[in-house]
Scaffold this active site. Structure first.
Site, PDB file in Angstrom:
ATOM      1  N   GLU A  54       0.832  -1.204   0.000  1.00 52.73           N
ATOM      2  CA  GLU A  54       0.000   0.000   0.000  1.00 52.73           C
ATOM      3  C   GLU A  54       0.866   1.253   0.000  1.00 52.73           C
ATOM      4  OE1 GLU A  54      -3.327  -0.036  -0.252  1.00 52.73           O
ATOM      5  OE2 GLU A  54      -3.131  -2.217  -0.400  1.00 52.73           O
ATOM      6  N   SER A  64      20.250  -7.144  -8.042  1.00 45.58           N
ATOM      7  CA  SER A  64      19.188  -7.383  -9.010  1.00 45.58           C
ATOM      8  C   SER A  64      19.474  -8.467 -10.039  1.00 45.58           C
ATOM      9  CB  SER A  64      18.833  -6.083  -9.727  1.00 45.58           C
ATOM     10  OG  SER A  64      18.470  -5.092  -8.805  1.00 45.58           O
ATOM     11  N   HIS A  95       4.348 -10.212  -9.171  1.00 45.82           N
ATOM     12  CA  HIS A  95       5.813 -10.318  -9.108  1.00 45.82           C
ATOM     13  C   HIS A  95       6.378  -9.186  -8.253  1.00 45.82           C
ATOM     14  CE1 HIS A  95      10.012 -10.531 -10.251  1.00 45.82           C
ATOM     15  NE2 HIS A  95       9.944  -9.291 -10.727  1.00 45.82           N
ATOM     16  N   SER A  96       5.882  -7.963  -8.480  1.00 46.17           N
ATOM     17  CA  SER A  96       6.332  -6.795  -7.714  1.00 46.17           C
ATOM     18  C   SER A  96       5.280  -5.720  -7.878  1.00 46.17           C
ATOM     19  CB  SER A  96       7.674  -6.285  -8.255  1.00 46.17           C
ATOM     20  OG  SER A  96       7.478  -5.689  -9.533  1.00 46.17           O
TER      21      SER A  96
END
Lengths: 355, 397
Positions: free
Chosen positions: A127, A212, A341-342
């Site tokens: 959120e 990453s 996923h994100s």
């Protein structure tokens, strides 16, 4: 083979230690060949077996010493899928008493609490990203049981993660404040505000900083494990990655090196069925990631990734083997990525709500 | 030399040796056996190598390090590198050497005897995977160990590019200095050898010179190789150590047997001069030496200043700038292809810092912008003749 002939054939091996190793190895090969000699009982065919020719059952090539000759032209293919180890039923009841995890109530409460904290933190931070407070976030919905693997490790075992291992950090003692510091990139961030959110890392808790590029941590974990083996402290490396990252070349390189060199590392694959939008059927065609471990000569187990005691037991057993025998173990945890996923992903674009 | 057929079976060894001169080789000028225009070219006749004990004692840099008077041993570059690794392994118990085929001694014999002395747990072979070797080395270094990884040829370093650029170079930065891979050193043979063609002759230093977080080094001789390698191993940053393979056997010096380290990021002025600054590194230094000899013979009164960069990243700009401020002209040379090669960086930096002092444009003498050829290597290479021409152009602009 006469060892004194070796210097002529292998001129580099002048040192006695290398020579002894080679002599031992050749002796082993010799004994394998001798064991492979068949017994001929048939008087008719015995005539063909003169003293100068004895057919060998096993292949003589150094690349595959245990292979036996066959006269059947048949391509090997996957017949049986590796079974999935499970301890509990869907109500959480331990099915076989022999599999009881033997944890104290305090430990069980801690694990259960961390699973909830992870779930709630993810909801709030998702959120927060949508409200523009942080730039990016990745949730762990559906994979909270990973915490069981962290509970089975020694706190000094070095963890090399991919990006969906916040539960491991929680179990190790990373505080909510520290999570926030990294996500908000404030002055208290241990990473000094240099990376995107969820790229956690903490030296104190032996959790290597997340990066990453995927799967790069796999050969690194093998190397770190070798360093720990040399230190003799009976510690191991723990390497997490997803089934998609297991398609990278680094996966192949890392597992092969760990197996050949002998590194005490646990390779833990979170097979959650998706790599962003790519389902596992488009990621690989074989029997999951577990079947590949066998190919590298690595002891492998497949577990129910939503069964925390199965994960706990498998990790504990894997750790014992890794540390005592200095060899890698592969654990494939089958689970499902409930979340997107994100925060940059909307999975309704590639899977139905019903799924 | 033609021997009558009847006598061939009795040809003396010397004749056979001359007949056996490698006809397949593009004969990189560096190893040229015949004198050219009366001058002896190549490494074998270089005056820059310290072949005598007296020349070692006279070296000011070695004097400042305190090893000028120590015992020396005649070594070629691969023996000097072997010696450096031996010192590193003896002094640091966490150091290990690994790569393809290093256990038996290495394809260039740089790790001969190390497995016998330090054991197979510290000197070991890896499977054939450069990305695995680099990743494994990073993992060991992340635990504080000293990992000396060998990539068999620099041409094969590219599978490891992701690990080196995205992981090793950024390890300390991205972790907020909680973790680092300072103990990582990658050693790899590079540069032309005469018959290597596309995949055994590359000099890929420019790719890595573009990466913040790495150090890139290339020595020119045995004494340099030993000192720079020990410095690279002990430097708290991930380092790539390029070893010009043609120098492994052809460059021979009296190398101090002690443990010593040469300074990184410090260029060396090999020959002072007042008219033009000539900068290079690695095996190219010998082509530059020959070009300067030819210039100084053909243009009496002109003197050229020869600088060996030694460390390509971070490079010693100050030494080059001071020299260009003195001479006003710059020629940079390297074997790697011209476009986007390291000379481009040096040229841009110098023109920015010395613009008004420059008397002529910065000359770059580099490999042609093509893949490294086999039979036509002689045309590809930035040889002494092409460098001579560039220096001449710079002087007569």
């Amino acid at each position: 083979m006469n060892p004194s002939a070796l210097p002529r054939i292998l001129p580099g091996l002048r040192g006695s230690r290398a020579l002894r190793w080679t002599h031992t190895r050749l002796g082993q090969l010799q004994r394998t060949f001798d064991k492979a000699l068949p017994q001929t009982h048939c008087p008719l065919t015995a005539a063909f077996y003169t003293s100068s020719y004895v057919p060998r059952k096993k292949v003589m090539f150094p690349g595959a010493l245990d292979s036996e000759y066959t006269h059947e032209l048949r391509f090997a293919s996957n017949v049986e899928s590796i079974p999935t180890y499970q301890v509990m039923d869907t109500d959480g009841k331990v099915l076989d008493a022999a599999n009881d995890p033997q944890v104290t109530e305090e430990e069980a409460r801690k694990i259960y609490k961390n699973m909830h904290v992870l779930n709630v933190m993810d909801q709030i931070m998702y959120e927060a990203q949508r409200q523009g407070r942080i730039s990016f976030y990745m949730t762990n919905f559906g994979e909270e049981a990973l915490i069981g693997s962290a509970a089975a490790l020694d706190p000094r075992d070095q963890v090399f993660g991919q990006y969906r291992e916040a539960g491991v950090l929680l179990q190790r003692g990373f505080t909510i404040q520290q999570f926030m510091d990294q996500c908000y990139s404030n002055e208290k961030d241990l990473g000094k505000g240099r990376q995107m959110p969820i790229h956690y890392g903490t030296k104190e808790l032996h959790f290597q900083t997340i990066s990453s590029p995927l799967a790069t941590q796999i050969p690194q974990a093998a190397g770190a494990a070798y360093a720990m083996r040399r230190e003799g402290k009976k510690l191991c490396a723990m390497c997490y990655f997803g089934e998609g990252a297991a398609s990278e070349g680094d996966f192949h390189a890392g597992l092969n090196m760990a197996a050949t060199i002998g590194c005490p590392v646990i390779f833990f694959c979170r097979n959650n069925g998706y790599s962003i939008s790519t389902p596992s059927i488009e990621q690989y065609r074989g029997d999951g990631i577990a079947s590949r471990g066998i190919g590298y000569g690595i002891d492998t187990i497949r577990v129910d990734g939503n069964d925390i005691w199965a994960i706990y037991a498998a990790t504990k057993a894997a750790r014992k083997i890794a540390v005592e025998q200095n060899k890698p173990i592969l654990i494939e945890a089958m689970t499902y990525r409930i979340s997107h996923h994100s925060t940059s992903d909307d999975s309704s674009a590639y899977r139905s709500k019903k799924e | 030399m033609v021997t009558p057929l009847a006598c061939q079976h009795r040809a003396p060894a010397r004749q056979i040796a001359r007949l056996a001169k490698r006809l397949y080789s593009s004969a990189a000028e560096i190893n040229s056996f015949e004198p050219v225009r009366g001058m002896d070219l190549g490494v074998a006749h270089s005056k820059l190598l310290l072949r005598s004990v007296a020349s070692v004692q006279a070296s000011s840099e070695l004097q400042s390090l305190g090893v000028a008077d120590s015992d020396t041993k005649k070594m070629n570059m691969c023996q000097a590198i072997n010696d450096a690794m031996r010192h590193a392994l003896s002094a640091d118990n966490t150091s290990v050497v690994f790569g393809e085929d290093v256990a038996f001694g290495g394809v260039f014999r740089c790790s001969v005897g190390l497995a016998d002395e330090f054991g197979r747990e510290r000197i070991f072979n890896t499977p054939l995977t450069e990305q695995g070797i680099a990743g494994f080395a990073i993992g060991m270094a992340a635990m504080g160990h000293t990992a000396i990884a060998e990539i068999q040829f620099a041409d094969y370093i590219f599978p490891a590019f992701d690990q080196i650029v995205n992981e090793a170079a950024k390890y300390r930065y991205r972790s907020g200095n909680q973790f680092n891979v300072g103990g990582l050193t990658i050693r790899t043979p590079c540069s032309a050898v005469g018959h290597g063609a596309l995949y055994h002759s590359q000099s890929p230093e420019a790719f890595f010179a573009h990466v913040p977080g790495l150090k890139v080094i290339m020595p020119r001789s045995p004494i340099q190789a030993k000192g720079l390698l020990l410095a690279a191993i002990r430097d708290p940053n991930p380092t790539i150590f390029f070893e010009p393979k043609i120098l492994y056997r052809s460059a021979v010096e009296q190398v101090p047997v002690d443990d010593y380290m040469l300074p990184l990021s410090k260029a060396e002025i090999l020959k002072p001069g007042k008219d033009v600054t000539v900068v290079g590194y690695g095996s190219q230094i010998y082509a530059l030496e020959n070009a300067i000899q030819m210039i100084e013979r053909d243009m009496p009164g002109v003197t050229c200043e020869l600088i060996d960069l030694r460390t390509i990243l971070p490079y010693d700009a100050e030494t080059v700038i001071n020299s260009v401020n003195k001479t006003g002209r710059l020629v940079v040379a390297h074997e790697a292809p011209r476009t986007q090669g390291f000379a481009a960086e040096l040229a841009a930096e110098i023109q920015e810092r010395c613009f008004l002092r420059l008397e002529s444009p910065v000359q770059r003498v580099c490999g042609l912008f093509v893949p490294h050829p086999l039979v036509f290597e002689r045309f590809y290479m930035p040889c002494a003749v092409r460098t001579y021409e560039a220096i001449k152009n710079s002087l007569s602009y």
